[in-house]
Design a protein around this motif. Structure first.
Motif, PDB file in Angstrom:
ATOM      1  N   GLU A   1      76.115  60.736  82.102  1.00 49.81           N
ATOM      2  CA  GLU A   1      75.494  59.915  83.137  1.00 49.81           C
ATOM      3  C   GLU A   1      75.809  58.439  82.888  1.00 49.81           C
ATOM      4  OE1 GLU A   1      71.420  60.880  82.674  1.00 49.81           O
ATOM      5  OE2 GLU A   1      71.596  62.903  83.532  1.00 49.81           O
ATOM      6  N   PRO A   2      75.950  57.637  83.942  1.00 55.52           N
ATOM      7  CA  PRO A   2      76.144  56.196  83.760  1.00 55.52           C
ATOM      8  C   PRO A   2      74.942  55.587  83.035  1.00 55.52           C
ATOM      9  CG  PRO A   2      76.571  56.838  86.038  1.00 55.52           C
ATOM     10  CD  PRO A   2      75.955  58.021  85.371  1.00 55.52           C
ATOM     11  N   LYS A   3      75.172  54.490  82.331  1.00 55.58           N
ATOM     12  CA  LYS A   3      74.093  53.910  81.540  1.00 55.58           C
ATOM     13  C   LYS A   3      72.975  53.323  82.395  1.00 55.58           C
ATOM     14  CE  LYS A   3      76.981  49.806  80.716  1.00 55.58           C
ATOM     15  NZ  LYS A   3      77.650  49.009  79.666  1.00 55.58           N
ATOM     16  N   ASN A   4      73.256  53.012  83.669  1.00 49.80           N
ATOM     17  CA  ASN A   4      72.199  52.510  84.552  1.00 49.80           C
ATOM     18  C   ASN A   4      71.745  53.578  85.552  1.00 49.80           C
ATOM     19  OD1 ASN A   4      74.462  52.538  86.186  1.00 49.80           O
ATOM     20  ND2 ASN A   4      74.482  50.326  86.569  1.00 49.80           N
ATOM     21  N   PHE A   5      71.914  54.836  85.174  1.00 53.05           N
ATOM     22  CA  PHE A   5      71.581  55.969  86.043  1.00 53.05           C
ATOM     23  C   PHE A   5      70.104  55.960  86.446  1.00 53.05           C
ATOM     24  CE2 PHE A   5      70.651  60.681  86.401  1.00 53.05           C
ATOM     25  CZ  PHE A   5      71.367  60.889  87.575  1.00 53.05           C
ATOM     26  N   ASN A   6      69.241  55.528  85.544  1.00 54.27           N
ATOM     27  CA  ASN A   6      67.803  55.563  85.801  1.00 54.27           C
ATOM     28  C   ASN A   6      67.236  54.182  86.104  1.00 54.27           C
ATOM     29  OD1 ASN A   6      67.263  58.434  85.432  1.00 54.27           O
ATOM     30  ND2 ASN A   6      67.829  58.086  83.293  1.00 54.27           N
ATOM     31  N   GLU A   7      68.057  53.314  86.667  1.00 53.70           N
ATOM     32  CA  GLU A   7      67.595  51.976  87.023  1.00 53.70           C
ATOM     33  C   GLU A   7      66.479  52.025  88.069  1.00 53.70           C
ATOM     34  OE1 GLU A   7      69.137  47.965  89.367  1.00 53.70           O
ATOM     35  OE2 GLU A   7      70.622  49.436  88.698  1.00 53.70           O
ATOM     36  N   ASP A   8      65.506  51.156  87.898  1.00 55.21           N
ATOM     37  CA  ASP A   8      64.454  50.966  88.879  1.00 55.21           C
ATOM     38  C   ASP A   8      64.942  49.955  89.912  1.00 55.21           C
ATOM     39  OD1 ASP A   8      62.203  50.478  90.372  1.00 55.21           O
ATOM     40  OD2 ASP A   8      60.991  49.701  88.706  1.00 55.21           O
ATOM     41  N   LEU A   9      65.163  50.396  91.150  1.00 56.65           N
ATOM     42  CA  LEU A   9      65.732  49.525  92.173  1.00 56.65           C
ATOM     43  C   LEU A   9      64.716  48.565  92.793  1.00 56.65           C
ATOM     44  CD1 LEU A   9      68.120  51.936  94.127  1.00 56.65           C
ATOM     45  CD2 LEU A   9      68.703  50.290  92.332  1.00 56.65           C
ATOM     46  N   SER A  10      63.477  48.637  92.401  1.00 58.10           N
ATOM     47  CA  SER A  10      62.458  47.805  93.046  1.00 58.10           C
ATOM     48  C   SER A  10      62.704  46.317  92.835  1.00 58.10           C
ATOM     49  CB  SER A  10      61.064  48.184  92.535  1.00 58.10           C
ATOM     50  OG  SER A  10      60.949  47.927  91.142  1.00 58.10           O
ATOM     51  N   ARG A  11      63.458  45.956  91.806  1.00 57.75           N
ATOM     52  CA  ARG A  11      63.744  44.541  91.571  1.00 57.75           C
ATOM     53  C   ARG A  11      64.953  44.058  92.374  1.00 57.75           C
ATOM     54  NH1 ARG A  11      67.797  43.396  87.958  1.00 57.75           N
ATOM     55  NH2 ARG A  11      68.896  45.194  87.075  1.00 57.75           N
ATOM     56  N   ARG A  12      65.614  44.958  93.046  1.00 51.04           N
ATOM     57  CA  ARG A  12      66.769  44.598  93.873  1.00 51.04           C
ATOM     58  C   ARG A  12      66.288  44.079  95.234  1.00 51.04           C
ATOM     59  NH1 ARG A  12      72.043  44.949  91.348  1.00 51.04           N
ATOM     60  NH2 ARG A  12      71.721  46.310  89.539  1.00 51.04           N
TER      61      ARG A  12
END
Length: 496
Positions: free
Chosen positions: A222-233
Motif C-alpha cells: 500500500e502507498p505510505k499515505n494510503f490511510n490519509e485523513d482528507l479532512s485537512r484538504r
C-alpha cells in the motif's frame, strides 16, 4: 480559423509534402493510447510487479519521457487536447458529460482542426481503432472503428464508419485485431497514421481469462499515505467521492461489502490493483502483436510510434482511485517515442516537461505539415528534443478541470506546475489554495499556501497562472462563481 479555411490554407502551402514521395521522407505514424494508465504502470518506469516487455521494448528502442503530463486528467478533454494541440478551455470539450449540467456537452467544436485531419489533407491514410470517447463522430479519418462511450471489455460493440457491429473476444484483442486489419489493407502508396486506443486499464477492470489468476498469491504494498485523513484538504478534495474503501466494484468479486469500512478498504485495494495490472497485461501483449507486424512488414525504421495514456490514476495514494485532481499520480502519464530513422535508442529524458497537448504539433512537424499558428502557446513540437538538438522549452504549464457537479464530486480547479513547485486554485467559492514544494514533498502532503514564509512563492505562481491563462485566451467570465452542491449519487459499497 475554420476547418474549411484551414484545410484550404494548408493544401495550398508550398511547404506541404508532395504526394508520392518516398515514405522515408514522411514517417508513418502509429499512435497508441491507453485509458487511465499512469506513468509508472510499466516495468521500464520502475514497476517491480507489473511486467510489460513490449512497452519496455519501445522505451529501449527510443525515448522515454520521465516528465510527461496531461493538462486535464479526464478522458474526453484530454483526448481533445491530444487531437487539437490546445488546452481544454480552447477546444471546448470541457467534460465527459457525466453530470446534470453536462448532459448536452458537445464533442469537438464544429470546424475544429485536428492533426489527423491535416495529415489526411497532406496525403496520409488515416485510421482509428478503439476507444474514442468524444461526443462527436471522428472526422479526418479514412476509416474508423470505435467503442461507443466507455465500451465494454467482453464481446465489445464497435461503431465502424457509422455501422454498429459486435465483435467476439476481449476488447484489447479486438482493438488490436482491427488495427492489424486496417494496416494490412491500407493503401500501400501512402504513408499512414494509425491510432490504436485501448479501453484498458479503465474501470471496471475485467481481465481476459488468460490473465485472471496473475498476482493471485501476491500481496501488493500500500502507498505510505494510503490511510490519509482528507479532512485537512480543501473541500473540493475532502468532499470528493474517490475513496477506495467505498468502491462497489468488487462487492460481487470477493469483497464482502457488509464488512467494516476499515477492513473493506485494503481488500478493495488488493482486488482493484491486481485487476488494473491484469488488464494492462492484455494491452502489452497486443502492443507486441502490432510491433511485430511493423517488423515483419519492413515498416519499423520509418514508423514513428508514440505510446501514452489519456491521464494518470490514483493507485491508493491519499486512499483514492480515479484521477481529476492535480496531484502527481493523476497528471503524470507514460510517454514513449520510437522512430529509428531519427531518434537514438535507449534515451530517458527528464529535462523537459512534455504534455499531451504536444502530440499534435510533434506529429505534424515530423510529417512536414505546417503547424497551425493557433497552437502557439498551447503546445510545442518535441522534434528538436527527440533529435538531440537544443531548443528553448517551457518552464511551466497550465492545468484545468471543469467537470463539477458530476460523478466523483471533484471540484473545479486550475493550477500551474513548474519543475519544482505546484500551485492549485480551487476557484469556485468558497475557494481554496494549495502550494507544494515538489522537491521536498513529492507526495504533496504539506500545503504551504498558508505559510507566511512562502508568501512570495505563492504570489509568483499565482501570477504565472494568470499569465498562462492570458496567453492562451482563457475565458474569465465564470471566475469567482459559487460552487453548487454535488447532488450526484455517491458510491455505494454494496454495488446497489
Amino acid at each position: 480559423m475554420t476547418r474549411r479555411t484551414a484545410l484550404r490554407t494548408f493544401a495550398g502551402a508550398s511547404v506541404l509534402p508532395q504526394l508520392g514521395l518516398s515514405q522515408t521522407r514522411r514517417p508513418n505514424i502509429l499512435f497508441v493510447m491507453t485509458d487511465d494508465q499512469r506513468w509508472d504502470a510499466m516495468s521500464c518506469a520502475g514497476n517491480r510487479i507489473l511486467k510489460t516487455p513490449h512497452m519496455d521494448r519501445l522505451a529501449a528502442e527510443g525515448m522515454r519521457f520521465g516528465q510527461a503530463f496531461v493538462t486535464n486528467a479526464l478522458c474526453a478533454p484530454s483526448r481533445a487536447c491530444i487531437l487539437t494541440g490546445l488546452y481544454t478551455h480552447a477546444h471546448g470539450v470541457t467534460t465527459n458529460g457525466d453530470g446534470p449540467d453536462f448532459t448536452k456537452q458537445p464533442g469537438l467544436r464544429p470546424g475544429q482542426i485536428t492533426f489527423p485531419m491535416l495529415l489526411r489533407q497532406a496525403g496520409y491514410y488515416t485510421a482509428l481503432s478503439g476507444k474514442w470517447h468524444i461526443r462527436s463522430n471522428p472526422e479526418g479519418f479514412d476509416h474508423w472503428a470505435i467503442l461507443p462511450g466507455q465500451g465494454r471489455y467482453n464481446d465489445p460493440e464497435m461503431i465502424v464508419n457509422g455501422a454498429r457491429l459486435v465483435f467476439r473476444g476481449q476488447s484489447e484483442d479486438v482493438v488490436a485485431d482491427q488495427t492489424l486489419q486496417l494496416l494490412r489493407h491500407r493503401p500501400k502508396d501512402k504513408p499512414f497514421c494509425m491510432m490504436m486506443h485501448f479501453k484498458a486499464p479503465h474501470r471496471p477492470w475485467m481481465p481476459d481469462t488468460r490473465f485472471e489468476n496473475r498476482y493471485a498469491n501476491v500481496t501488493l504494498p500500500e502507498p505510505k499515505n494510503f490511510n490519509e485523513d482528507l479532512s485537512r484538504r480543501p473541500p473540493a478534495v475532502a468532499n470528493s467521492d474517490m475513496q477506495i474503501a467505498d468502491m462497489p466494484d468488487f462487492a460481487g468479486r470477493g469483497v464482502n461489502p457488509s464488512q467494516p469500512r476499515a477492513k473493506r478498504k485494503p481488500l478493495n485495494y488488493q482486488a482493484f490493483l491486481k485487476n488494473y495490472y491484469r488488464v494492462l497485461l492484455g494491452v502489452d501483449e497486443n502492443l507486441g502483436r502490432v510491433l511485430d507486424f511493423l517488423d515483419d512488414e519492413g515498416l519499423r525504421e520509418n514508423t514513428m510510434v508514440i505510446y501514452t495514456g489519456d491521464n494518470g490514476f490514483f493507485l491508493g495514494e491519499h486512499g483514492m482511485f480515479d484521477k481529476r485532481l492535480m496531484y502527481e499520480p493523476s497528471i503524470r502519464v507514460p510517454m514513449l517515442v520510437r522512430y529509428p530513422a531519427a531518434v537514438r535508442p535507449g534515451q530517458v529524458d527528464t529535462a523537459h516537461m512534455v504534455l499531451n497537448n504536444d502530440v499534435a504539433p510533434t506529429v505534424l512537424d515530423f510529417a512536414g505539415v505546417p503547424i497551425p499558428a493557433h497552437m502557439n502557446g498551447h503546445s510545442r513540437s518535441w522534434k528538436p528534443v527527440l533529435e538531440g538538438r537544443p531548443a528553448p522549452w517551457r518552464d511551466s504549464f497550465l492545468y484545468e478541470y471543469f467537470e463539477y457537479p458530476a460523478v466523483h464530486c471533484a471540484g473545479k480547479l486550475r493550477g500551474v506546475r513548474t519543475r519544482n513547485w505546484k500551485y492549485i486554485h480551487y476557484w469556485e467559492k468558497p475557494d481554496a489554495h494549495e502550494l507544494f514544494n515538489l522537491d521536498e514533498d513529492p507526495d504533496e502532503m504539506n500545503n504551504l499556501a498558508g505559510d507566511p514564509s512562502h508568501k512570495a512563492k505563492l504570489a509568483e505562481l499565482q501570477a504565472e497562472l494568470d499569465r498562462l491563462r492570458t496567453e492562451t485566451g482563457d475565458d474569465r467570465s465564470q471566475d469567482g462563481a459559487t460552487a453548487k452542491p454535488c447532488n450526484v449519487p455517491r458510491m455505494n459499497p454494496t454495488g446497489r
